[in-house]
Design a protein around this motif. Sequence first.
Motif, PDB file in Angstrom:
ATOM      1  N   MET A   1      -8.059 -10.316   3.232  1.00 41.63           N
ATOM      2  CA  MET A   1      -6.604 -10.115   3.154  1.00 41.63           C
ATOM      3  C   MET A   1      -6.089 -10.714   1.837  1.00 41.63           C
ATOM      4  SD  MET A   1      -3.662 -11.194   5.921  1.00 41.63           S
ATOM      5  CE  MET A   1      -4.486 -10.275   7.217  1.00 41.63           C
ATOM      6  N   ASP A   2      -5.329  -9.927   1.103  1.00 44.94           N
ATOM      7  CA  ASP A   2      -4.790 -10.353  -0.188  1.00 44.94           C
ATOM      8  C   ASP A   2      -3.466 -11.078   0.028  1.00 44.94           C
ATOM      9  OD1 ASP A   2      -4.178 -10.648  -2.841  1.00 44.94           O
ATOM     10  OD2 ASP A   2      -3.571  -8.570  -3.148  1.00 44.94           O
ATOM     11  N   VAL A   3      -3.412 -12.369  -0.306  1.00 45.12           N
ATOM     12  CA  VAL A   3      -2.206 -13.184  -0.138  1.00 45.12           C
ATOM     13  C   VAL A   3      -1.781 -13.689  -1.512  1.00 45.12           C
ATOM     14  CG1 VAL A   3      -1.182 -15.190   0.976  1.00 45.12           C
ATOM     15  CG2 VAL A   3      -2.986 -13.901   2.144  1.00 45.12           C
TER      16      VAL A   3
ATOM     17  N   VAL B   1       3.587 -12.018  -0.833  1.00 43.63           N
ATOM     18  CA  VAL B   1       3.043 -10.696  -0.525  1.00 43.63           C
ATOM     19  C   VAL B   1       1.704 -10.859   0.181  1.00 43.63           C
ATOM     20  CG1 VAL B   1       2.264  -8.490  -1.462  1.00 43.63           C
ATOM     21  CG2 VAL B   1       4.197  -9.687  -2.528  1.00 43.63           C
ATOM     22  N   ILE B   2       1.574 -10.239   1.344  1.00 45.06           N
ATOM     23  CA  ILE B   2       0.310 -10.237   2.071  1.00 45.06           C
ATOM     24  C   ILE B   2      -0.089  -8.794   2.320  1.00 45.06           C
ATOM     25  CG2 ILE B   2      -0.879 -10.865   4.203  1.00 45.06           C
ATOM     26  CD1 ILE B   2       0.866 -13.289   4.432  1.00 45.06           C
ATOM     27  N   LEU B   3      -1.283  -8.439   1.865  1.00 47.26           N
ATOM     28  CA  LEU B   3      -1.792  -7.078   2.047  1.00 47.26           C
ATOM     29  C   LEU B   3      -3.143  -7.135   2.759  1.00 47.26           C
ATOM     30  CD1 LEU B   3      -1.008  -5.433  -1.417  1.00 47.26           C
ATOM     31  CD2 LEU B   3       0.188  -5.042   0.745  1.00 47.26           C
ATOM     32  N   PRO B   4      -3.172  -6.759   4.041  1.00 45.63           N
ATOM     33  CA  PRO B   4      -4.452  -6.687   4.734  1.00 45.63           C
ATOM     34  C   PRO B   4      -5.345  -5.619   4.102  1.00 45.63           C
ATOM     35  CG  PRO B   4      -2.604  -6.609   6.281  1.00 45.63           C
ATOM     36  CD  PRO B   4      -2.042  -6.414   4.912  1.00 45.63           C
TER      37      PRO B   4
ATOM     38  N   GLY C   1       0.627   0.622   5.438  1.00 48.25           N
ATOM     39  CA  GLY C   1       2.023   0.624   5.007  1.00 48.25           C
ATOM     40  C   GLY C   1       2.409  -0.783   4.593  1.00 48.25           C
ATOM     41  N   VAL C   2       3.626  -0.935   4.107  1.00 46.47           N
ATOM     42  CA  VAL C   2       4.107  -2.257   3.689  1.00 46.47           C
ATOM     43  C   VAL C   2       5.559  -2.410   4.123  1.00 46.47           C
ATOM     44  CG1 VAL C   2       4.748  -1.406   1.385  1.00 46.47           C
ATOM     45  CG2 VAL C   2       4.342  -3.855   1.745  1.00 46.47           C
ATOM     46  N   VAL C   3       5.902  -3.605   4.614  1.00 46.20           N
ATOM     47  CA  VAL C   3       7.246  -3.876   5.114  1.00 46.20           C
ATOM     48  C   VAL C   3       7.899  -4.948   4.250  1.00 46.20           C
ATOM     49  CG1 VAL C   3       8.632  -4.676   7.077  1.00 46.20           C
ATOM     50  CG2 VAL C   3       6.599  -3.246   7.469  1.00 46.20           C
ATOM     51  N   LEU C   4       9.064  -4.615   3.726  1.00 46.13           N
ATOM     52  CA  LEU C   4       9.856  -5.519   2.897  1.00 46.13           C
ATOM     53  C   LEU C   4      10.935  -6.166   3.761  1.00 46.13           C
ATOM     54  CD1 LEU C   4      10.972  -6.647   0.193  1.00 46.13           C
ATOM     55  CD2 LEU C   4      12.069  -4.410  -0.159  1.00 46.13           C
ATOM     56  N   PHE C   5      11.000  -7.510   3.736  1.00 50.52           N
ATOM     57  CA  PHE C   5      11.938  -8.256   4.575  1.00 50.52           C
ATOM     58  C   PHE C   5      13.202  -8.621   3.805  1.00 50.52           C
ATOM     59  CE2 PHE C   5       8.199  -8.504   7.045  1.00 50.52           C
ATOM     60  CZ  PHE C   5       8.507  -8.954   8.318  1.00 50.52           C
TER      61      PHE C   5
ATOM     62  N   GLU D   1       3.699  -0.573  -8.226  1.00 52.49           N
ATOM     63  CA  GLU D   1       2.581  -1.514  -8.246  1.00 52.49           C
ATOM     64  C   GLU D   1       1.289  -0.852  -7.767  1.00 52.49           C
ATOM     65  OE1 GLU D   1       2.102  -5.219  -8.902  1.00 52.49           O
ATOM     66  OE2 GLU D   1       3.512  -4.292 -10.293  1.00 52.49           O
ATOM     67  N   GLN D   2       0.199  -1.133  -8.448  1.00 53.23           N
ATOM     68  CA  GLN D   2      -1.066  -0.499  -8.099  1.00 53.23           C
ATOM     69  C   GLN D   2      -1.475  -0.806  -6.657  1.00 53.23           C
ATOM     70  OE1 GLN D   2      -4.260  -1.379 -10.801  1.00 53.23           O
ATOM     71  NE2 GLN D   2      -5.793  -0.264  -9.614  1.00 53.23           N
ATOM     72  N   ALA D   3      -1.267  -2.042  -6.202  1.00 51.67           N
ATOM     73  CA  ALA D   3      -1.729  -2.446  -4.873  1.00 51.67           C
ATOM     74  C   ALA D   3      -0.950  -1.773  -3.747  1.00 51.67           C
ATOM     75  CB  ALA D   3      -1.641  -3.962  -4.729  1.00 51.67           C
ATOM     76  N   THR D   4       0.284  -1.366  -4.003  1.00 48.80           N
ATOM     77  CA  THR D   4       1.130  -0.804  -2.948  1.00 48.80           C
ATOM     78  C   THR D   4       1.559   0.631  -3.223  1.00 48.80           C
ATOM     79  OG1 THR D   4       3.034  -1.864  -4.042  1.00 48.80           O
ATOM     80  CG2 THR D   4       2.031  -3.024  -2.180  1.00 48.80           C
ATOM     81  N   ARG D   5       1.217   1.146  -4.385  1.00 49.81           N
ATOM     82  CA  ARG D   5       1.623   2.507  -4.738  1.00 49.81           C
ATOM     83  C   ARG D   5       1.084   3.500  -3.709  1.00 49.81           C
ATOM     84  NH1 ARG D   5      -1.078   3.555  -9.750  1.00 49.81           N
ATOM     85  NH2 ARG D   5       0.340   1.955 -10.595  1.00 49.81           N
TER      86      ARG D   5
END
Length: 215
Positions: free
Chosen positions: A1-3, A19-22, A27-31, A99-103
């Motif tokens: 997991m990328d933290v 930012v935490i990316l399993p 998908g990704v959730v912005l708070f 961003e490359q990680a979330t694009r």
Amino acid sequence: MDVREVTIPVGNVELVADVILPADSVGVVLFAHGSGSSRHSPRNVAVARVLNQRALGTVLVDLLTPAEDAVDSRTAELRFNIELLADRLAAIVDWLGAEQATRGLPIGLFGASTGAAAALVSAAARPGQVDAVVSRGGRPDLARSALAAVRAPTLLLVGGLDDEVIALNEQARAQLSGTVELHIVPGATHLFEEPGTLDQVTAAAGDWFTRHLTR
């Protein structure tokens, strides 16, 4: 997991986010935190951890700079500046798309209290980029005319003992034109501090985002 702790350029300021990316995020959730809170809000952190377990990335961000937060702690003038907060959220949505990680990942917004209004205004401004919205104890009424322009499926979570906010969410639900559900958590007050109530919030939010962010 990328933290990671990252700094996101937004207009003429820089905002700090966790930012935490399993692995294999779907998908990704912005708070968007609520009045007087921060990215370290224990309730939002708890929700984020459950989303991470469902292979959803999370971005918890301070929407005010430290200097702005210091002013707001004295005057409370910025936490209700929905236009400012929404503009910053929309800019972060754009950043996630670049961003490359979330694009390419579907994007959800999770807003608490006044942050819910900012999330809905941002969703209205980015109809092709925001795929789902969840409001926790939110003030969606503060989104005003933007409500009619929201296309993302929206879940409104409210405590069963939070009578005034229930009424405001019912009014907002009537103005939202897309898919919308109002979920009332029995026995919960505004901050969902009663035993088991926050667990119900995290489960409902997780189900909503899993359903609408999984392509």
